[in-house]
Design a protein around this motif. Structure first.
Motif, PDB file in Angstrom:
ATOM      1  N   GLU A 103       1.755  68.080 -27.827  1.00 54.21           N
ATOM      2  CA  GLU A 103       2.383  66.753 -27.716  1.00 54.21           C
ATOM      3  C   GLU A 103       3.717  66.823 -26.983  1.00 54.21           C
ATOM      4  O   GLU A 103       4.079  65.887 -26.271  1.00 54.21           O
ATOM      5  CB  GLU A 103       2.570  66.155 -29.112  1.00 54.21           C
ATOM      6  N   ASN A 104       4.454  67.924 -27.168  1.00 57.05           N
ATOM      7  CA  ASN A 104       5.717  68.092 -26.443  1.00 57.05           C
ATOM      8  C   ASN A 104       5.485  68.133 -24.937  1.00 57.05           C
ATOM      9  O   ASN A 104       6.311  67.640 -24.163  1.00 57.05           O
ATOM     10  CB  ASN A 104       6.428  69.365 -26.904  1.00 57.05           C
ATOM     11  N   LEU A 105       4.366  68.738 -24.541  1.00 61.51           N
ATOM     12  CA  LEU A 105       4.049  68.788 -23.099  1.00 61.51           C
ATOM     13  C   LEU A 105       3.526  67.432 -22.616  1.00 61.51           C
ATOM     14  O   LEU A 105       3.715  67.056 -21.459  1.00 61.51           O
ATOM     15  CB  LEU A 105       3.008  69.876 -22.828  1.00 61.51           C
ATOM     16  N   ASP A 106       2.877  66.743 -23.516  1.00 59.37           N
ATOM     17  CA  ASP A 106       2.248  65.466 -23.146  1.00 59.37           C
ATOM     18  C   ASP A 106       3.297  64.353 -22.971  1.00 59.37           C
ATOM     19  O   ASP A 106       3.131  63.454 -22.150  1.00 59.37           O
ATOM     20  CB  ASP A 106       1.263  65.079 -24.257  1.00 59.37           C
ATOM     21  N   ILE A 107       4.390  64.454 -23.736  1.00 60.44           N
ATOM     22  CA  ILE A 107       5.303  63.305 -23.821  1.00 60.44           C
ATOM     23  C   ILE A 107       5.938  62.922 -22.473  1.00 60.44           C
ATOM     24  O   ILE A 107       5.982  61.728 -22.144  1.00 60.44           O
ATOM     25  CB  ILE A 107       6.336  63.499 -24.954  1.00 60.44           C
ATOM     26  N   PRO A 108       6.412  63.873 -21.631  1.00 62.24           N
ATOM     27  CA  PRO A 108       6.986  63.422 -20.345  1.00 62.24           C
ATOM     28  C   PRO A 108       5.948  62.719 -19.485  1.00 62.24           C
ATOM     29  O   PRO A 108       6.280  61.768 -18.764  1.00 62.24           O
ATOM     30  CB  PRO A 108       7.428  64.726 -19.671  1.00 62.24           C
ATOM     31  N   LEU A 109       4.707  63.152 -19.595  1.00 64.54           N
ATOM     32  CA  LEU A 109       3.648  62.519 -18.788  1.00 64.54           C
ATOM     33  C   LEU A 109       3.395  61.097 -19.272  1.00 64.54           C
ATOM     34  O   LEU A 109       3.178  60.188 -18.470  1.00 64.54           O
ATOM     35  CB  LEU A 109       2.356  63.340 -18.873  1.00 64.54           C
ATOM     36  N   SER A 110       3.414  60.927 -20.601  1.00 61.13           N
ATOM     37  CA  SER A 110       3.155  59.582 -21.122  1.00 61.13           C
ATOM     38  C   SER A 110       4.275  58.635 -20.699  1.00 61.13           C
ATOM     39  O   SER A 110       4.027  57.458 -20.452  1.00 61.13           O
ATOM     40  CB  SER A 110       3.014  59.613 -22.643  1.00 61.13           C
ATOM     41  N   TYR A 111       5.513  59.151 -20.588  1.00 64.23           N
ATOM     42  CA  TYR A 111       6.610  58.301 -20.130  1.00 64.23           C
ATOM     43  C   TYR A 111       6.495  58.001 -18.637  1.00 64.23           C
ATOM     44  O   TYR A 111       7.176  57.118 -18.139  1.00 64.23           O
ATOM     45  CB  TYR A 111       7.956  58.974 -20.410  1.00 64.23           C
ATOM     46  N   ARG A 112       5.676  58.771 -17.955  1.00 60.80           N
ATOM     47  CA  ARG A 112       5.506  58.527 -16.515  1.00 60.80           C
ATOM     48  C   ARG A 112       4.205  57.783 -16.241  1.00 60.80           C
ATOM     49  O   ARG A 112       3.730  57.741 -15.113  1.00 60.80           O
ATOM     50  CB  ARG A 112       5.558  59.859 -15.752  1.00 60.80           C
ATOM     51  N   HIS A 113       3.617  57.266 -17.298  1.00 64.13           N
ATOM     52  CA  HIS A 113       2.441  56.384 -17.207  1.00 64.13           C
ATOM     53  C   HIS A 113       1.216  57.051 -16.604  1.00 64.13           C
ATOM     54  O   HIS A 113       0.448  56.414 -15.878  1.00 64.13           O
ATOM     55  CB  HIS A 113       2.785  55.093 -16.452  1.00 64.13           C
ATOM     56  N   TYR A 114       1.038  58.337 -16.858  1.00 69.63           N
ATOM     57  CA  TYR A 114      -0.215  58.975 -16.445  1.00 69.63           C
ATOM     58  C   TYR A 114      -1.315  58.514 -17.391  1.00 69.63           C
ATOM     59  O   TYR A 114      -1.061  58.248 -18.568  1.00 69.63           O
ATOM     60  CB  TYR A 114      -0.095  60.505 -16.542  1.00 69.63           C
ATOM     61  N   LYS A 115      -2.555  58.483 -16.880  1.00 68.39           N
ATOM     62  CA  LYS A 115      -3.664  58.105 -17.747  1.00 68.39           C
ATOM     63  C   LYS A 115      -3.934  59.242 -18.719  1.00 68.39           C
ATOM     64  O   LYS A 115      -3.605  60.400 -18.444  1.00 68.39           O
ATOM     65  CB  LYS A 115      -4.923  57.866 -16.919  1.00 68.39           C
ATOM     66  N   LYS A 116      -4.574  58.885 -19.828  1.00 69.11           N
ATOM     67  CA  LYS A 116      -4.787  59.874 -20.887  1.00 69.11           C
ATOM     68  C   LYS A 116      -5.589  61.071 -20.378  1.00 69.11           C
ATOM     69  O   LYS A 116      -5.281  62.233 -20.680  1.00 69.11           O
ATOM     70  CB  LYS A 116      -5.502  59.209 -22.061  1.00 69.11           C
TER      71      LYS A 116
ATOM     72  N   ALA B 322      15.977  61.857 -22.242  1.00 64.49           N
ATOM     73  CA  ALA B 322      16.124  62.884 -21.197  1.00 64.49           C
ATOM     74  C   ALA B 322      14.781  63.211 -20.560  1.00 64.49           C
ATOM     75  O   ALA B 322      14.704  63.579 -19.384  1.00 64.49           O
ATOM     76  CB  ALA B 322      16.733  64.141 -21.801  1.00 64.49           C
ATOM     77  N   LEU B 323      13.714  63.064 -21.317  1.00 65.09           N
ATOM     78  CA  LEU B 323      12.387  63.386 -20.785  1.00 65.09           C
ATOM     79  C   LEU B 323      11.779  62.221 -20.016  1.00 65.09           C
ATOM     80  O   LEU B 323      10.634  62.293 -19.579  1.00 65.09           O
ATOM     81  CB  LEU B 323      11.451  63.801 -21.923  1.00 65.09           C
ATOM     82  N   GLY B 324      12.496  61.134 -19.942  1.00 64.68           N
ATOM     83  CA  GLY B 324      12.012  60.078 -19.064  1.00 64.68           C
ATOM     84  C   GLY B 324      11.693  58.764 -19.738  1.00 64.68           C
ATOM     85  O   GLY B 324      11.281  57.816 -19.071  1.00 64.68           O
ATOM     86  N   ALA B 325      11.864  58.694 -21.051  1.00 63.02           N
ATOM     87  CA  ALA B 325      11.565  57.417 -21.701  1.00 63.02           C
ATOM     88  C   ALA B 325      12.649  56.410 -21.353  1.00 63.02           C
ATOM     89  O   ALA B 325      13.833  56.748 -21.346  1.00 63.02           O
ATOM     90  CB  ALA B 325      11.532  57.614 -23.216  1.00 63.02           C
ATOM     91  N   GLY B 326      12.248  55.196 -21.060  1.00 60.29           N
ATOM     92  CA  GLY B 326      13.234  54.146 -20.819  1.00 60.29           C
ATOM     93  C   GLY B 326      13.721  53.614 -22.164  1.00 60.29           C
ATOM     94  O   GLY B 326      13.103  53.873 -23.204  1.00 60.29           O
ATOM     95  N   ARG B 327      14.802  52.842 -22.125  1.00 61.52           N
ATOM     96  CA  ARG B 327      15.331  52.298 -23.382  1.00 61.52           C
ATOM     97  C   ARG B 327      14.323  51.373 -24.047  1.00 61.52           C
ATOM     98  O   ARG B 327      14.132  51.388 -25.252  1.00 61.52           O
ATOM     99  CB  ARG B 327      16.618  51.511 -23.098  1.00 61.52           C
ATOM    100  N   ARG B 328      13.660  50.580 -23.186  1.00 57.39           N
ATOM    101  CA  ARG B 328      12.699  49.633 -23.726  1.00 57.39           C
ATOM    102  C   ARG B 328      11.559  50.372 -24.434  1.00 57.39           C
ATOM    103  O   ARG B 328      11.072  49.968 -25.478  1.00 57.39           O
ATOM    104  CB  ARG B 328      12.155  48.772 -22.589  1.00 57.39           C
ATOM    105  N   ARG B 329      11.164  51.476 -23.791  1.00 59.91           N
ATOM    106  CA  ARG B 329      10.070  52.278 -24.344  1.00 59.91           C
ATOM    107  C   ARG B 329      10.464  52.845 -25.722  1.00 59.91           C
ATOM    108  O   ARG B 329       9.665  52.862 -26.662  1.00 59.91           O
ATOM    109  CB  ARG B 329       9.768  53.412 -23.355  1.00 59.91           C
TER     110      ARG B 329
END
Lengths: 223, 815
Positions: A103-116, B322-329
């Protein structure tokens, strides 16, 4: 890749007085470079790194990243640019305690809107590449310091950034683990990734191609 | 959606990882959401849609009949009801439902039963189909005593007839008449009278059998009908009201003798004037406001808990940013976690509401065997939907602010200092203090309200209704149900009265058609006053009661002029009456009314006495014109016995049973009771309001105390370094205790001030629940002040004491 012109960072003190952390920084980093920033405590190394990483917005001057004038961007645009171009490695690893390695590796990708499905493939690839497949369901507290930093590096590069920023990446590791991480950085650099690291260690700095010395907020060597 | 699920999954994990926080937050929210869901279910089940199984309750209205210029509901006569039904075009149907009672023998004991005299179309109009047999046929509504048929309730069928599947066609004696059971109502149908669950229904044709005041189906002056009307689809209340008014006007012209000044209107079910709905609606309205306050306090508590937890999670939030989450997120994630908390709490809250849906009954006096008090809450889809809305709304309230605060992170500073001092500590502390202020203020409002109602109830209990209550015992021998006719009843009552007066310990005894403060209303009729000029559209009207000799001395109602009734005031003597002071002042201002005359139902009566005003139905009623007539000149089969004695009700019941048996071995009196019980029973609305407000006010105070404790505790734990330093600099335990306590009490004082201002405004809304108490009563406000101050001291003391136990060396080293 990076161009800083007359960059300054200060904090207000008493009436109209300021405490300068960085002064008149002019710096160029080429694509594929591996730069080590060195200097005594309080020299402004970490501040410079966080400005490069766009975590800090309170500076003056000009900052170009890959041709984009960061100083003209709004905070939201800077965050988008950061997500696209930059990965960050921390001395304290800063893994999320309540998430597994996967999940730690997955989280930056999820914030960048990659598909599952894409995310799953990228995480699997990264686990494989760093040989930590067997640890994917463990929590950070179940890993050694070296393993945690390995995950930290994997997390930093999983979204394929062009620039990797590292703030004392081996500061909390013993020497063999530190060497392992530095060799990994070299390998990444050979593959074309630009790396800027802050370090106190001459040995770690020697893994890089160039050293910049900071003192009292000024670049004293390697501009 | 995927993100939402991911956040939800993580939220579950966080709940598991911090069980203490999770349980406390969920409990607070369960309390908040549960009390709201319960109050909503009461409002839905008692006021908005009170009749399960009845279709189209949104088009169902109570018929409100009044007299112009006079206050209160007066009922409708049967001929007037038929005229309304015949001449209206905007209504789907009209129904009659007049509460009545009977005695049902059950083996060797008698049980009271409560039922409805209903129009023949009752079940069809309501859309309620009996589960066995049938409802009434149109022809069964008419013909004097022609159709002794009854539909019994499911409860009666199950309890009394053991669920006999062949019950249809069997008979049951009611009021001396054999009735054939033609149907069994469905289980969830309890009738259309808020407050009682009915045992049976009979058609209006049997009115005379169930009403001891005589046959009324052809009497336009006898206003006894209570009923409802169903509007046609698409018709508004205003249109329907206008049509009824027009018909009433025509009836006024056609029948001026009986219908002058009569007005007919419509009221929504929650304002129904002839059952408990009207009385309880203010109480439930206040309850809804109070439980909303409890919810706000619970939300403030959880908000405070989340703020405290967000400090522990600052590292996580920093990293996510820091990992890229926006505030809204980030806000969305924290909101989802909050939603998870409130969803779990909502499930708990709905369970609380389900368990407490019938809890209102507990505030009412214990019911008489055979009679079921019925105030059911209704947990239907509307209540569930509103509960979900409350759940989402409360999440907005408690989770959003901490989420926004948590997302305000100085990323660079946070990362460099390993997360220490991530968030503006002062801003967060101000928010936490503000939340405590909200809690203290709301608690103050609730406690002041509770204090006002408590005082009101106490004053009501201590105020005399105008007659003796403690040493007067009441009982009834139900001759009407036993099938006694008038002459036999007259002899029986005369003999019984003589026997009772001769009992040891009995000071005096009297008969009355109805007991003061009973649920049976006094008689009401248009009156004519000799020599009094009425205004063009005025129809003088007054309530009255039939009483025997010694009534005034038994009840201790003083006569200010004239004499009491005597045994000689019987059918052979000239008709006489005793009026009250209000009536004397209204119709004979400045004159002596003794010897004057007033006419009721074509009967001129001479005034022989003026009695002091008393309360007749409730202590809240305004003084009104009222008169008494001798029971021997207006005899009815059913009468109540009032006995003034120092004996206990139990002893009187035994003695009375012996005397009744001696006169008729087949009869038994109802258990005797003090008149005080009767009077107390009518104060149920106030008692219910006090009970509810005390419970919810207590909850609010408890939550607010926990909130204050949490803030003070947290403030001490965060200030350990400073407190340690102060100790190192020479502060002693007393200094530190004062320092922490004064911080807590400063917060409380500001909260109390805000609460007092809010209470000044809000308690005025309680106006009609208060009895001889100002909405700004200083005692109630003072009491709230003392209670909150004490609770605050208790909440602050433990953290303050803990502050004095800090080891300065340890505290300084840790820093």
């Amino acid at each position: 890749m990076i161009k800083l012109k007359n960059l300054e960072r200060s904090y207000p003190l008493a009436k109209e007085k300021f405490f300068y952390v960085l002064r008149d920084i002019n710096l160029e980093v080429e694509e594929g470079d591996f730069v080590s920033i060195m200097g005594p405590s309080g020299a402004g190394k970490s501040t410079l790194l966080h400005i490069l990483g766009m975590h800090d917005h309170g500076w003056r001057g000009e900052y170009f990243l890959g041709g984009t004038a960061v100083h003209h961007l709004k905070p939201k645009e800077r965050a988008t640019l950061r997500n696209e171009q930059i990965g960050f490695v921390f001395q304290q690893y800063h893994l999320l305690d309540d998430l597994t390695v996967y999940e730690n590796l997955d989280i930056p990708l999820s914030y960048r809107h990659y598909k599952k499905s894409e995310r799953a493939a990228m995480v699997a690839d990264m686990l494989d590449r760093f040989q930590i497949v067997g640890k994917k369901d463990l929590y950070p507290s179940q890993l050694s310091g070296g393993q945690q930093q390995l995950v930290g590096v994997a997390r930093a590069i999983i979204a394929e950034p062009k620039l990797l920023l590292a703030d004392e990446p081996t500061g909390n590791l013993h020497s063999s683990q530190g060497e392992e991480i530095m060799e990994l950085f070299c390998k990444l650099n050979e593959q074309g990734m630009t790396i800027v690291q802050v370090t106190h260690s001459e040995k770690n700095a020697s893994y890089g191609k160039r050293v910049i010395q900071l003192r009292d907020g000024w670049i004293v060597k390697g501009e | 959606m995927q993100t939402f699920l991911q956040d939800l999954r993580f939220g579950f994990r966080m709940l598991r990882r911090t069980p203490g926080f999770s349980v406390l937050a969920i409990l607070c929210l369960t309390l908040g959401i549960g009390t709201n869901a319960a109050a909503l279910s009461w409002i839905e089940g008692i006021l908005i849609r009170p009749y399960p199984l009845v279709a189209h309750q949104d088009r169902m209205f109570a018929l409100n009949c009044t007299t112009r210029g006079a206050q209160g509901f007066t009922g409708l006569s049967y001929p007037d009801f038929l005229d309304l039904e015949k001449n209206s075009t905007l209504f789907e149907s009209f129904i009659i439902d007049k509460i009545t009672g009977t005695t049902l023998s059950n083996g060797d004991r008698a049980e009271r039963a409560v039922g409805g005299m209903v129009s023949a179309n009752y079940f069809d109009a309501l859309g309620v189909r009996p589960i066995l047999g049938r409802g009434f046929r149109p022809e069964e509504g008419t013909g004097r005593n022609a159709h002794p048929v009854t539909v019994i309730s499911y409860m009666t069928w199950k309890n009394r007839y053991k669920g006999d599947p062949d019950i249809i066609g069997k008979t049951q004696y009611m009021n001396g008449v054999q009735h054939t059971i033609i149907g069994v109502a469905p289980e969830r149908f309890h009738g259309t009278f808020i407050g009682y669950s009915f045992n049976f229904w009979v058609p209006t044709s049997m009115q005379e059998t169930f009403d001891n005041t005589g046959y009324k189906l052809e009497d336009r002056g006898a206003r006894w009908i209570e009923g409802y009307a169903f509007l046609k689809p698409g018709v508004t209340q205003q249109q329907a009201h206008a049509e009824l008014s027009a018909i009433a006007k025509r009836m006024e012209n056609d029948y001026p003798q009986t219908d002058r000044g009569r007005e007919v209107g419509l009221l929504p079910l929650w304002k129904t004037p002839f059952n408990a709905a009207g009385g309880i609606s203010t109480t439930l309205g206040i309850t809804a406001a109070v439980v909303f306050f409890v919810l706000l306090i619970a939300c403030a508590n959880v908000s405070n808990l989340l703020l405290a937890r967000s400090l522990l999670r600052r590292h996580e939030m920093t990293m996510r940013l820091a990992l890229g989450a926006g505030r809204r997120r980030l806000i969305r994630q924290l909101f989802t976690e909050g939603l998870l908390l409130s969803m779990i709490a909502a499930l708990g809250g709905i369970a609380v509401a389900y368990w407490s849906r019938n809890a209102l009954v507990l505030a009412f006096p214990p019911s008489v065997p055979g009679i079921t008090i019925d105030y059911p809450g209704q947990l239907d889809w509307r209540v569930l939907l509103l509960s979900v809305a409350i759940c989402i709304g409360s999440t907005m309230l408690f989770a959003l602010m901490p989420a926004i605060q948590s997302s305000h992170i100085d990323l660079s500073g946070a990362l460099k200092s390993e997360g220490a001092g991530v968030i503006g500590g002062h801003g967060r502390s101000r928010l936490r203090s503000a939340l405590v202020l909200v809690q203290v203020s709301l608690s103050f409002v609730l406690l002041a309200g509770t204090g006002l109602l408590l005082q009101s109830l106490q004053r009501m209990q201590n105020t005399s209704p105008g007659f003796f209550t403690h040493n007067v015992i009441v009982s009834v021998v139900d001759l009407f149900s036993a099938g006694y006719k008038l002459d036999r009843a007259k002899i029986f009552h005369t003999q019984l009265l003589d026997r009772v007066r001769a009992l040891p310990g009995v000071e005096s005894a009297a008969l009355a058609r109805i007991i003061p403060f009973s649920y049976n209303p006094p008689s009401s009729a248009p009156i004519e006053i000799d020599g009094y000029q009425t205004a063009p559209d005025e129809q003088p009207n007054a309530d009255y009661v039939q009483v025997s000799e010694d009534y005034f001395s038994t009840l201790g109602i003083p006569l200010v002029a004239g004499r009491e009734f005597t045994r000689n005031d019987d059918e052979n003597a000239p008709p006489v009456t005793i009026i009250n002071e209000t009536m004397a002042a209204k119709y004979w201002p400045g004159k002596d009314p003794i010897g004057q005359r007033l006419k009721v139902k074509d009967n001129w009566m001479q005034i022989v006495g003026v009695a002091k005003n008393a309360n007749y139905e409730t202590k809240l009623e305004a003084p009104r014109s009222f008169f008494y007539v001798p029971v021997r000149q207006n005899f009815f089969v059913g009468n109540a016995l009032l006995i003034r004695t120092r004996e206990t009700p139990g002893a009187i019941t035994n003695a009375l049973s012996r005397e009744v048996h001696a006169l008729d071995p087949t009869l038994a009196p109802y258990a005797a009771d003090r008149l005080q019980e009767q009077v107390d029973g009518r104060g149920y609305t106030q008692r219910l309001a006090v009970t509810l407000l005390a419970i919810f006010g207590g909850m609010a105070l408890f939550l607010a105390t926990i909130g204050l404790y949490a803030v003070m505790s947290y403030s001490v734990s965060q200030g350990t370094h400073e407190l340690g330093l102060r100790m190192a600099l020479g502060a002693n335990a007393g200094n530190l205790l004062r320092l922490v306590l004064s911080h807590g009490l400063r917060l409380t004082t500001v909260g109390i001030l805000i609460g007092a201002i809010a209470a000044f405004v809000l308690t005025r809304l309680m106006g009609n629940l208060l009895y001889k108490v100002s909405p700004r009563d200083p005692l109630a406000f003072g009491l709230a002040f003392v209670v909150i101050t004490l609770a605050s001291l208790a909440a602050c003391f433990l953290p303050a004491w803990r502050a004095t136990r800090i080891d300065p060396v340890q505290a300084l080293r840790e820093q």
